[in-house]
Design a protein around this motif. Structure first.
Motif: not given
Length: 107
Positions: A67-81
């Motif tokens: 699985l590879d995913a790119q998170l935008g700026f806002l969701l990047g803050a919740f990357k670990d969760k």
């Protein structure tokens, strides 16, 4: 932008792994509002998923899930969760016995 990469080896073979990938895609759509497309191949399947702030792919073959995913700026803050939730869901699906795909009834 934050990137996620999750790799899981398995011994299911492609047919059973395909069922797990379908279940993952259905779960991603219903629980997280993802738009998923599923493309079957001879040796590897690919699930493309996206929603606002997230795009990615889940590649499935007879021996692994990638699985590879790119998170935008806002969701990047919740990357670990987000990564922990994806790992938990995928590991639960891999641990559960594969269920037969639901058959659609003819009208």
């Amino acid at each position: 932008m934050a990137n996620l990469h999750i790799h899981r080896d398995h011994t299911l073979g492609l047919a059973k792994a395909r069922k797990v990938a379908w279940a993952w895609a259905e779960q991603a759509e219903s629980e997280f509002g993802m738009a998923c497309t599923y493309e079957e191949g001879d040796v590897e399947d690919e699930v493309c998923f996206k929603r606002s702030g997230v795009t990615g792919t889940l590649r499935v073959n007879k021996a692994s899930f990638e699985l590879d995913a790119q998170l935008g700026f806002l969701l990047g803050a919740f990357k670990d969760k987000i990564e922990a939730e994806i790992v938990k869901n995928l590991d639960q699906l891999l641990a559960a016995p594969a269920k037969p795909a639901a058959k659609k009834k003819k009208p």
